[in-house]
Design a protein around this motif. Structure first.
Motif, PDB file in Angstrom:
ATOM      1  N   UNK A 142      -5.455  13.330  -9.775  1.00  0.00           N
ATOM      2  CA  UNK A 142      -5.410  12.359  -8.782  1.00  0.00           C
ATOM      3  C   UNK A 142      -4.699  12.233  -7.657  1.00  0.00           C
ATOM      4  N   UNK A 143      -5.162  12.302  -6.562  1.00  0.00           N
ATOM      5  CA  UNK A 143      -4.326  12.279  -5.116  1.00  0.00           C
ATOM      6  C   UNK A 143      -4.481  11.365  -4.309  1.00  0.00           C
ATOM      7  N   UNK A 144      -3.317  10.769  -3.628  1.00  0.00           N
ATOM      8  CA  UNK A 144      -3.478   9.866  -2.495  1.00  0.00           C
ATOM      9  C   UNK A 144      -3.639  10.773  -1.249  1.00  0.00           C
ATOM     10  N   UNK A 145      -4.677  10.187  -0.580  1.00  0.00           N
ATOM     11  CA  UNK A 145      -5.333  10.949   0.470  1.00  0.00           C
ATOM     12  C   UNK A 145      -4.106  11.310   1.518  1.00  0.00           C
ATOM     13  N   UNK A 146      -3.307  10.530   1.861  1.00  0.00           N
ATOM     14  CA  UNK A 146      -2.610  10.826   3.156  1.00  0.00           C
ATOM     15  C   UNK A 146      -1.183  11.342   2.533  1.00  0.00           C
ATOM     16  N   UNK A 148       2.542  11.694   1.473  1.00  0.00           N
ATOM     17  CA  UNK A 148       3.361  10.913   0.453  1.00  0.00           C
ATOM     18  C   UNK A 148       4.576  11.332   0.007  1.00  0.00           C
ATOM     19  N   UNK A 149       5.111  12.461   1.048  1.00  0.00           N
ATOM     20  CA  UNK A 149       6.394  12.943   0.873  1.00  0.00           C
ATOM     21  C   UNK A 149       6.185  13.971  -0.443  1.00  0.00           C
ATOM     22  N   UNK A 150       5.104  14.797  -0.605  1.00  0.00           N
ATOM     23  CA  UNK A 150       5.193  15.144  -1.823  1.00  0.00           C
ATOM     24  C   UNK A 150       4.835  14.557  -3.329  1.00  0.00           C
ATOM     25  N   UNK A 151       4.801  13.388  -3.216  1.00  0.00           N
ATOM     26  CA  UNK A 151       4.696  12.633  -4.386  1.00  0.00           C
ATOM     27  C   UNK A 151       3.371  12.018  -4.754  1.00  0.00           C
ATOM     28  N   UNK A 152       2.364  12.295  -4.045  1.00  0.00           N
ATOM     29  CA  UNK A 152       1.185  11.449  -4.013  1.00  0.00           C
ATOM     30  C   UNK A 152       0.128  12.394  -4.905  1.00  0.00           C
ATOM     31  N   UNK A 153       0.733  13.272  -5.792  1.00  0.00           N
ATOM     32  CA  UNK A 153      -0.291  13.924  -6.831  1.00  0.00           C
ATOM     33  C   UNK A 153       0.104  13.694  -8.275  1.00  0.00           C
ATOM     34  N   UNK A 154      -0.944  13.008  -8.958  1.00  0.00           N
ATOM     35  CA  UNK A 154      -0.526  12.876 -10.307  1.00  0.00           C
ATOM     36  C   UNK A 154      -1.447  13.697 -11.215  1.00  0.00           C
ATOM     37  N   UNK A 155      -1.059  14.299 -12.220  1.00  0.00           N
ATOM     38  CA  UNK A 155      -1.781  15.213 -13.177  1.00  0.00           C
ATOM     39  C   UNK A 155      -1.912  14.337 -14.457  1.00  0.00           C
ATOM     40  N   UNK A 156      -2.745  13.652 -14.790  1.00  0.00           N
ATOM     41  CA  UNK A 156      -2.889  13.051 -16.007  1.00  0.00           C
ATOM     42  C   UNK A 156      -3.194  13.841 -17.174  1.00  0.00           C
ATOM     43  N   UNK A 157      -2.738  13.440 -18.382  1.00  0.00           N
ATOM     44  CA  UNK A 157      -3.144  14.104 -19.690  1.00  0.00           C
ATOM     45  C   UNK A 157      -4.520  13.586 -20.246  1.00  0.00           C
ATOM     46  N   UNK A 164      -4.804   4.635 -14.947  1.00  0.00           N
ATOM     47  CA  UNK A 164      -3.502   4.220 -14.367  1.00  0.00           C
ATOM     48  C   UNK A 164      -3.175   4.918 -13.225  1.00  0.00           C
ATOM     49  N   UNK A 165      -3.261   6.148 -12.899  1.00  0.00           N
ATOM     50  CA  UNK A 165      -2.999   6.771 -11.678  1.00  0.00           C
ATOM     51  C   UNK A 165      -3.865   6.539 -10.349  1.00  0.00           C
ATOM     52  N   UNK A 171      -2.939   0.121  -5.801  1.00  0.00           N
ATOM     53  CA  UNK A 171      -2.155  -0.974  -5.915  1.00  0.00           C
ATOM     54  C   UNK A 171      -0.702  -0.549  -4.978  1.00  0.00           C
ATOM     55  N   UNK A 172      -0.831   0.511  -4.138  1.00  0.00           N
ATOM     56  CA  UNK A 172       0.189   0.766  -3.185  1.00  0.00           C
ATOM     57  C   UNK A 172       1.555   1.510  -3.493  1.00  0.00           C
ATOM     58  N   UNK A 173       1.280   2.365  -4.750  1.00  0.00           N
ATOM     59  CA  UNK A 173       2.434   3.006  -5.165  1.00  0.00           C
ATOM     60  C   UNK A 173       2.841   4.259  -3.721  1.00  0.00           C
ATOM     61  N   UNK A 174       1.853   4.455  -2.993  1.00  0.00           N
ATOM     62  CA  UNK A 174       2.160   5.587  -2.357  1.00  0.00           C
ATOM     63  C   UNK A 174       1.967   5.001  -0.825  1.00  0.00           C
ATOM     64  N   UNK A 175       2.026   3.514  -0.671  1.00  0.00           N
ATOM     65  CA  UNK A 175       1.723   3.104   0.615  1.00  0.00           C
ATOM     66  C   UNK A 175       0.547   3.270   1.146  1.00  0.00           C
TER      67      UNK A 175
END
Ligand code: AMP
Ligand code: GLY
Length: 423
Positions: A142-146, A148-157, A164-165, A171-175
């Motif tokens: 799951x990735x934020x499109x824009x 996000x200073x390298x933080x917008x990628x979530x690899x869920x199990x 949740x990702x 909900x704005x976790x990555x603005x």
């Protein structure tokens, strides 16, 4: 030539180091730079987000060429503003920097031009994203499109984690970067970083590298901006480089030209090399960090001439020389990184460490305070070394690290493990 280099990290220190050896260079200024860069360049505290100020500075200081290191100013269109003011620069236009600035844009381009990447969907709301998730069988990312200073990628199990990702992004976790979400298939294989230089039409392969994204030894723990790298990456055999150029890089450069938004600058492809060959994970439209540190240690030709050729549309026929040596770089980070970390701790022993054979130290997040080197960032130092083999470069880098006295920092002790394991 008078050059302005924009940025403050280890990537920019390595670029400054390579630029400073160019016979074309008269004056090198870096904004804002760091303690290491200040040994090679004049550092100025310009607000690089303020385009009119950068332009006024370039005019006042007779800057001939601006090299933009990080993605932020590129995606914000600093290049276009410089160009409109008649100032030459290295990097893509705002329209071409969308290859990094919007993951959804790049996925659509891959779909439209047959560039190999994972299956995906683009979403603007939770319900649509979750409905897509419900229809997918394999693992997803799951990735934020824009940006996000390298933080917008979530690899869920699990599915619950994936949901949740999705919630976190919307909900704005990555603005603003998370206002759109990309869900893509998890790709199996070995990652590699591939770099190519383009002038909008021509494209020249640079070199390959492998980063280490996880914070802990054995690739465990949280994702980071990169804890160490080496070049070349053995997984990128000559055949794999050819396939990457013909299946991913050249089609992308051609597609961008065809759309009227030619890509000039360095195209950094994050690749997954699996059983079907190279697949694109993502593009970055700038040099990698810490990959640049190892690339610059191996580059034998004039970096400035190459960057000028890319900017001026004269890349055709450019030949770059690369050392047969391996280069390896270990990131030293402040304790706590990539979470909260302390700033302002003192680092000692850098001069002793720099004397180790084959070693080059690049600063990533440092400042000078009353003659002392102080850590100012999460990733703070890149202890880099050349060697005939990856094992030799690794031994040299860690010998230098062992001379550094910095209780406030840590590093991984296994950078290069994949390549050492192969030889
Ligand atoms: P990115 O910021 O897009 O480079 O993603 C950060 C890291 O997440 C990458 O370096 C990969 O390790 C991992 N990653 C991202 N997308 C995928 C994918 N589709 N499959 C597997 N791993 C991925
Ligand atoms: N090392 C990965 C990056 O620069 O994004």
């Amino acid at each position: 030539m008078n050059i302005l280099l924009i940025g403050s990290g280890g990537r920019e220190h390595a670029l400054a180091w390579a630029l400073s050896r160019s016979p074309l260079l008269s004056r090198l200024v870096c904004a804002p730079g760091n303690a290491g860069i200040s040994e090679l360049a004049e550092c100025v505290s310009l607000d690089t987000g303020d385009q009119p100020t950068v332009i006024a500075y370039c005019r006042d200081q007779k800057i001939d060429f601006v090299v933009i290191g990080p993605e932020g100013p590129l995606v914000a269109g600093l290049g276009d503003a410089l160009s409109a003011a008649g100032i030459r620069y290295f990097g893509p236009s705002k329209a071409a920097a969308r290859l990094e600035g919007s993951k959804g844009f790049t996925k659509d381009l891959c779909r439209d031009f047959g560039i190999p990447t994972g299956a995906y969907g683009r979403f603007h709301d939770k319900a649509a994203a979750k409905a897509y998730l419900a229809g997918v069988t394999g693992r997803v990312v799951v990735k934020a499109d824009g940006l996000a200073a390298g933080k917008g990628v979530i690899i869920p199990e699990t599915t619950a984690e994936a949901e949740a990702a999705i919630d976190a992004c919307f909900d704005g976790a990555f603005g603003a970067a998370g206002a759109e979400v990309v869900i893509e298939a998890f790709l199996d294989g070995e990652e590699a970083s591939f770099f190519a230089l383009s002038d909008g039409a021509e494209v020249v392969a640079l070199a390959t590298a492998q980063d280490h994204k996880r914070v802990g030894d054995g690739d465990t723990g949280l994702n980071t901006g990169g804890m160490g790298a080496y070049s070349p990456a053995p997984v990128m055999t000559p055949a794999m480089v050819d396939r990457t150029m013909s299946e991913i890089i050249r089609p992308t450069i051609a597609a961008m030209a065809k759309r009227g938004t030619p890509f000039k600058g360095v195209l950094f492809a994050g690749l997954m090399i699996g059983s079907e060959g190279p697949k694109l994970i993502e593009f970055n439209t700038r040099f990698g960090d810490p990959e640049t540190q190892v690339l610059m240690l191996r580059l034998e030709t004039d970096l400035l001439a190459a960057l000028l050729a890319a900017a001026d549309g004269t890349l055709s026929g450019l030949k770059l020389g690369w050392s047969a040596d391996v280069a390896l770089s270990v990131v030293m980070a402040a304790n706590g990184y990539p979470g909260a970390y302390a700033k302002g701790t003192e680092i000692r022993g850098l001069a002793e460490a720099a004397q180790c054979e084959g070693v080059q130290i690049f600063h990533a997040g440092t400042a000078l305070e009353n003659g002392k080197v102080i850590a100012t960032g999460g990733r703070v130092l890149n202890i880099s070394a050349r060697g005939r083999t990856v094992a030799e470069a690794q031994t040299r880098a860690y010998a230098a690290i062992d001379r550094i006295d910095w209780p406030g920092g840590f590093c991984r002790r296994d950078i290069g493990w994949r390549a050492v394991g192969r030889s």
